[in-house]
Scaffold this motif. Structure first.
Motif, mmCIF file in Angstrom:
data_model
loop_
_atom_site.group_PDB
_atom_site.id
_atom_site.type_symbol
_atom_site.label_atom_id
_atom_site.label_comp_id
_atom_site.label_asym_id
_atom_site.label_seq_id
_atom_site.Cartn_x
_atom_site.Cartn_y
_atom_site.Cartn_z
ATOM 1 N N ASP A 200 4.472 -1.798 8.912
ATOM 2 C CA ASP A 200 3.378 -1.002 9.497
ATOM 3 C C ASP A 200 2.016 -1.449 8.995
ATOM 4 O OD1 ASP A 200 4.888 0.583 11.067
ATOM 5 O OD2 ASP A 200 5.032 2.256 9.651
ATOM 6 N N ASN A 201 2.006 -2.206 7.892
ATOM 7 C CA ASN A 201 0.716 -2.632 7.358
ATOM 8 C C ASN A 201 0.006 -3.507 8.395
ATOM 9 O OD1 ASN A 201 -1.376 -4.049 5.846
ATOM 10 N ND2 ASN A 201 -0.408 -3.080 4.072
ATOM 11 N N LEU A 202 -1.238 -3.177 8.656
ATOM 12 C CA LEU A 202 -1.972 -3.889 9.710
ATOM 13 C C LEU A 202 -2.091 -5.385 9.427
ATOM 14 C CD1 LEU A 202 -4.603 -1.098 10.339
ATOM 15 C CD2 LEU A 202 -3.169 -2.136 12.122
ATOM 16 N N ILE A 203 -1.998 -5.763 8.154
ATOM 17 C CA ILE A 203 -2.038 -7.185 7.781
ATOM 18 C C ILE A 203 -0.791 -7.886 8.329
ATOM 19 C CG2 ILE A 203 -1.918 -8.751 5.785
ATOM 20 C CD1 ILE A 203 -3.496 -6.538 4.232
ATOM 21 N N PRO B 153 -11.471 2.901 0.400
ATOM 22 C CA PRO B 153 -10.611 4.077 0.570
ATOM 23 C C PRO B 153 -10.024 4.085 1.975
ATOM 24 C CG PRO B 153 -12.941 4.700 0.651
ATOM 25 C CD PRO B 153 -12.902 3.242 0.294
ATOM 26 N N MET B 154 -8.803 4.614 2.114
ATOM 27 C CA MET B 154 -8.163 4.631 3.431
ATOM 28 C C MET B 154 -8.550 5.905 4.178
ATOM 29 S SD MET B 154 -4.588 2.759 3.096
ATOM 30 C CE MET B 154 -3.641 4.103 2.509
ATOM 31 N N GLY B 155 -8.771 5.754 5.468
ATOM 32 C CA GLY B 155 -9.142 6.921 6.278
ATOM 33 C C GLY B 155 -10.513 7.455 5.927
ATOM 34 N N GLY C 296 -8.589 -0.829 7.145
ATOM 35 C CA GLY C 296 -7.352 -1.340 7.745
ATOM 36 C C GLY C 296 -7.664 -2.306 8.885
ATOM 37 N N SER C 297 -8.650 -1.936 9.719
ATOM 38 C CA SER C 297 -9.039 -2.795 10.844
ATOM 39 C C SER C 297 -9.617 -4.112 10.323
ATOM 40 C CB SER C 297 -10.101 -2.099 11.692
ATOM 41 O OG SER C 297 -9.652 -0.845 12.107
ATOM 42 N N VAL D 221 2.359 3.146 3.184
ATOM 43 C CA VAL D 221 2.341 2.299 4.387
ATOM 44 C C VAL D 221 3.462 1.272 4.234
ATOM 45 C CG1 VAL D 221 0.973 0.696 5.796
ATOM 46 C CG2 VAL D 221 -0.181 2.565 4.583
ATOM 47 N N LYS E 239 -7.281 -4.344 -2.678
ATOM 48 C CA LYS E 239 -7.745 -3.195 -1.878
ATOM 49 C C LYS E 239 -8.822 -2.437 -2.645
ATOM 50 C CE LYS E 239 -7.191 -0.699 1.828
ATOM 51 N NZ LYS E 239 -7.606 -1.365 3.042
ATOM 52 N N LEU F 193 -14.519 3.683 7.033
ATOM 53 C CA LEU F 193 -15.111 2.385 6.656
ATOM 54 C C LEU F 193 -14.370 1.220 7.317
ATOM 55 C CD1 LEU F 193 -15.671 3.156 2.864
ATOM 56 C CD2 LEU F 193 -17.443 2.996 4.622
ATOM 57 N N GLY F 194 -13.279 1.537 8.023
ATOM 58 C CA GLY F 194 -12.578 0.514 8.801
ATOM 59 C C GLY F 194 -11.794 -0.484 7.970
ATOM 60 N N ILE G 5 0.876 -1.180 0.000
ATOM 61 C CA ILE G 5 0.000 0.000 0.000
ATOM 62 C C ILE G 5 0.907 1.221 0.000
ATOM 63 C CG2 ILE G 5 -1.724 1.318 1.282
ATOM 64 C CD1 ILE G 5 -2.784 -1.225 2.456
ATOM 65 N N GLY H 90 -15.457 9.930 9.499
ATOM 66 C CA GLY H 90 -15.526 10.338 8.100
ATOM 67 C C GLY H 90 -14.324 9.839 7.327
ATOM 68 N N HIS I 144 -8.915 12.934 3.272
ATOM 69 C CA HIS I 144 -8.472 11.995 4.302
ATOM 70 C C HIS I 144 -8.632 12.692 5.641
ATOM 71 C CE1 HIS I 144 -5.907 9.494 6.744
ATOM 72 N NE2 HIS I 144 -5.813 8.618 5.769
#
Ligand SMILES: C[C@@](CO)(OP(=O)(O)O)[C@H](O)COP(=O)(O)OP(=O)(O)OC[C@H]1O[C@@H](n2ccc(N)nc2=O)[C@H](O)[C@@H]1O
Ligand SMILES: Nc1ncnc2c1ncn2[C@@H]1O[C@H](COP(=O)(O)OP(=O)(O)O)[C@@H](O)[C@H]1O
Length: 289
Positions: A72-75, A101-103, A109-110, A68, A98, A106-107, A65, A244, A181
């Motif tokens: 650091d990637n949450l995966i 959209p990041m940030g 990354g989580s 990132v 992917k 919509l969660g 990504i 948002g 963002h």
């Protein structure tokens, strides 16, 4: 239970988006974090991850990504935490499709992190319980536990105290993503933020629908969010998800949602998806509930 892929082929698992149907801020804790009350529902749209077992302890992730780093990637962070749970040299090749959209609230990354925990627990045969995976997930982010547990839920605390709400209606949503963002920290530290909403019970939250306490500040700091809210409100009641920037409206049918999306200016990034009370990741791994 999920069928393990034959001949070490790829295990594909969705990482759905979530919507915060309401989000009230009820106080600030001593550590600076805020106590929330929020209703989480999943939608049948999101990222997709593919996993293939490696026996050499290596992790790979493609594509990267932008912005990132690998570690650091949450995966990868989720996979590293699971590696520590076993003596064996467990590894995986991971592919990420992917779409979210990041940030955007919509969660994504989580959800990627939670799907990684669920999928690798299966692929590596770790046999960790959902409670254990949710606790590991919480160390990665407040929104990870709800994705691990896979049930639409009323959340309290910073989002980790979860009460399932299987009775939520499952409408169609039109989600509009302004191309900004939003910085979550900036919103929570804003002096004008409403942070003293009265706590309500689940029944009231379900009956009233509730509001998003971050919406006014985000609309002020990011006018594109306010403009998008105003535009969508002309067609159907619109609300912001999380901090948002994405905005959503609910509809009785897919056709209605698509018809409104077709009337929005072409430059708007939108998707139409169904609200679902069982996470699509759980549906794939454990079967329909
Ligand atoms: C508020 C929600 C609702 O779903 O917003 P979205 O991120 O989904 O938009 C989430 O719980 C967000 O959780 P998460 O995305 O993990 O937040 P973080 O990046 O850790 O938070 C960034 C910063 O926001 C502040 N923060 C965050 C969550 C919270 N309950 N109270 C806070 O005060 C903290 O200052 C923190 O350092
Ligand atoms: N796999 C990932 N997908 C998305 N974002 C990630 C990922 N790993 C790390 N991040 C970081 O997490 C941040 C929050 O992403 P995301 O979960 O999409 O936002 P939100 O919580 O607002 O929906 C991103 O800006 C990015 O820096």
């Amino acid at each position: 239970m999920a069928e393990l892929p034959e001949h070490n082929s790829w295990l594909s698992v969705p990482a759905p988006a979530k919507l915060n149907l309401m989000l009230h801020i009820t106080g600030r804790r001593d550590d600076g974090y805020h106590n929330l009350q929020t209703l989480f529902q999943f939608v049948d749209y999101g990222d997709e991850l593919h996993f293939k077992l490696r026996n050499d302890g290596e992790l790979t992730l493609t594509p990267a990504i932008e912005g990132v780093s690998f570690e650091d990637n949450l995966i990868i962070r989720a996979a590293r935490l699971l590696q520590k749970k076993s003596e064996k040299k467990l590894g995986a090749d991971i592919r990420l499709d992917k779409k979210l959209p990041m940030g955007g609230g919509l969660g994504g990354g989580s959800s990627d992190a939670a799907t990684t925990l669920l999928a690798l627990n299966t692929l590596w045969d770790l046999q960790l319980s959902l409670d254990e995976l949710a606790a590991i997930g919480l160390s990665l982010g407040a929104d990870v536990p709800v994705f691990v547990r896979g049930e639409a839920a009323f959340a309290e605390g910073v989002g980790e105290i979860l009460t399932p709400v299987p009775e939520l209606a499952e409408p169609w949503y039109l989600v509009v993503c302004p191309q900004v963002h939003v910085n979550t920290g900036k919103i929570f530290s804003h002096e004008g933020l409403t942070r003293d909403s009265d706590p309500i019970n689940i029944r009231t939250a379900l009956r009233q629908g509730g509001r998003n306490d971050c919406q006014a500040i985000v609309s002020m700091l990011y006018p594109e969010v306010g403009n998008t809210l105003n535009l969508l409100n002309k067609f159907s009641f619109a609300k912001m998800t999380g901090t948002g920037a994405c905005i959503f409206s609910s509809f009785g049918s897919e056709t209605e949602a698509i018809s409104v999306s077709a009337q929005l200016p072409a430059e708007y990034k939108v998707f139409v998806a169904k609200g679902v009370n069982q996470s699509p990741a759980h549906k794939v791994l454990f079967g329909p509930s």
